[in-house]
Design a protein around this motif. Sequence first.
Motif, PDB file in Angstrom:
ATOM      1  N   ARG A 166       0.816  -1.224   0.000  1.00 15.63           N
ATOM      2  CA  ARG A 166       0.000   0.000   0.000  1.00 15.63           C
ATOM      3  C   ARG A 166       0.839   1.259   0.000  1.00 15.63           C
ATOM      4  O   ARG A 166       0.481   2.264   0.637  1.00 15.63           O
ATOM      5  N   THR A 167       1.947   1.215  -0.744  1.00 16.01           N
ATOM      6  CA  THR A 167       2.678   2.434  -1.041  1.00 16.01           C
ATOM      7  C   THR A 167       2.318   2.871  -2.451  1.00 16.01           C
ATOM      8  O   THR A 167       2.028   2.042  -3.327  1.00 16.01           O
ATOM      9  N   LEU A 168       2.339   4.170  -2.669  1.00 16.18           N
ATOM     10  CA  LEU A 168       1.883   4.746  -3.929  1.00 16.18           C
ATOM     11  C   LEU A 168       2.875   4.427  -5.047  1.00 16.18           C
ATOM     12  O   LEU A 168       4.047   4.799  -4.981  1.00 16.18           O
ATOM     13  N   PHE A 169       2.374   3.756  -6.078  1.00 17.42           N
ATOM     14  CA  PHE A 169       3.185   3.269  -7.191  1.00 17.42           C
ATOM     15  C   PHE A 169       3.024   4.138  -8.430  1.00 17.42           C
ATOM     16  O   PHE A 169       3.965   4.361  -9.180  1.00 17.42           O
ATOM     17  N   TYR A 170       1.802   4.641  -8.631  1.00 17.97           N
ATOM     18  CA  TYR A 170       1.493   5.412  -9.843  1.00 17.97           C
ATOM     19  C   TYR A 170       0.430   6.442  -9.496  1.00 17.97           C
ATOM     20  O   TYR A 170      -0.552   6.134  -8.812  1.00 17.97           O
ATOM     21  N   ALA A 171       0.606   7.675  -9.991  1.00 15.88           N
ATOM     22  CA  ALA A 171      -0.358   8.738  -9.699  1.00 15.88           C
ATOM     23  C   ALA A 171      -0.662   9.547 -10.949  1.00 15.88           C
ATOM     24  O   ALA A 171      -0.940  10.744 -10.863  1.00 15.88           O
ATOM     25  N   GLY A 172      -0.604   8.907 -12.098  1.00 13.28           N
ATOM     26  CA  GLY A 172      -0.790   9.618 -13.353  1.00 13.28           C
ATOM     27  C   GLY A 172      -2.151   9.438 -13.986  1.00 13.28           C
ATOM     28  O   GLY A 172      -3.118   9.013 -13.347  1.00 13.28           O
ATOM     29  N   GLN A 173      -2.214   9.724 -15.268  1.00 12.72           N
ATOM     30  CA  GLN A 173      -3.465   9.719 -16.024  1.00 12.72           C
ATOM     31  C   GLN A 173      -3.919   8.310 -16.391  1.00 12.72           C
ATOM     32  O   GLN A 173      -3.129   7.366 -16.395  1.00 12.72           O
TER      33      GLN A 173
END
Length: 203
Positions: free
Chosen positions: A130-137
Amino acid sequence: MLRMSRMEGLGSRAHPFALPDTNGRITTLDDFSGSPALLVAFICNHCPFVLHLIEQFASFAKDYAPRGLATVAISSNDPGEYAEDDVAHMAQFVTDHGLTFPYLHDENQDVALAYGAICTPDFFLFGPDRTLFYAGQFDSSRPKIDRPPVPGLPPLRTDLPVTGDDMRVAVDALLAGRPAPQPQRASAGCSIKWREDREPSWA
């Protein structure tokens, strides 16, 4: 107002939440603990950017669920600004678009603030820890609407089909144990409709 996702916090932990779905059932972050990948999507009912991709997004979530991707959507918009973003319309939205994942109501906007969400849609893909891997479109496709360009960014591409290619590449990499794709490109959408007493400085 047009906004681009902030894309901050890669590697940070997912924030806990406990929010009601459109039937009033509480859904929590821990409910997805058995899934190796979790996609948290901030959306709403009326935004043309959401409506532009919702059919393909619903299909994408359904296709990837057997592979281990859990999806949850959250609406944090203040329905006092757009009545069509209330819970009754959220329930109709689920039916109209055949959503197979929970659609949750963030009434006090605490979850949107915790995640640093700014637009609809805004995507946060987390790995098994549950760590952020992707925050894109989702992809580069955008609706044809009368909006001014964002200073310093190229014009929105309105000539592309909705494919979900960027998100598919990210989820495929995550499930295969590969590094996150780079560069990650910001999502574009309408601003989250904040309550007057909740609007963050970065909105």
